[in-house]
Design a protein around this motif. Structure first.
Motif: not given
Length: 90
Positions: A62-63, A65-73, A79-86
């Motif tokens: 997943i990548s 504008r609405g996604v930030k990675h903190y480590g590998s997991n 909220a918009r991306v979370y609702n799509k993932l959910a």
């Protein structure tokens, strides 16, 4: 009749039966929630304003504008991306 003469001695007896599921205090007993957490693709760890922090149990590509990675997991998503993932992983 005074109170002292009304007191009688009562004897009781009991038998202790060992419980095979008994855990000593301080020992952790797994629950069905623990099993469900292991099977989940992602777990919601925190919500702050418009940011949702997710712990990924499996790699998810997943990548954006609405996604930030903190480590590998661990990722933080809007909220918009979370609702799509959910909706995708429910």
């Amino acid at each position: 009749m005074n109170n002292q003469s009304a007191i009688r001695n009562i004897e009781t007896s009991g038998v202790l039966i060992p419980n095979p599921d008994y855990k000593q205090p301080g020992q952790y007993k797994r629950t069905t929630l623990d099993d469900a957490k292991e099977k989940a693709d992602m777990l919601l760890q925190s919500v702050g304003g418009n940011c949702y922090t997710l712990k990924l149990n499996r790699p998810i590509e997943i990548s954006g504008r609405g996604v930030k990675h903190y480590g590998s997991n661990v990722i933080a998503v809007t909220a918009r991306v979370y609702n799509k993932l959910a909706s995708q992983y429910n």
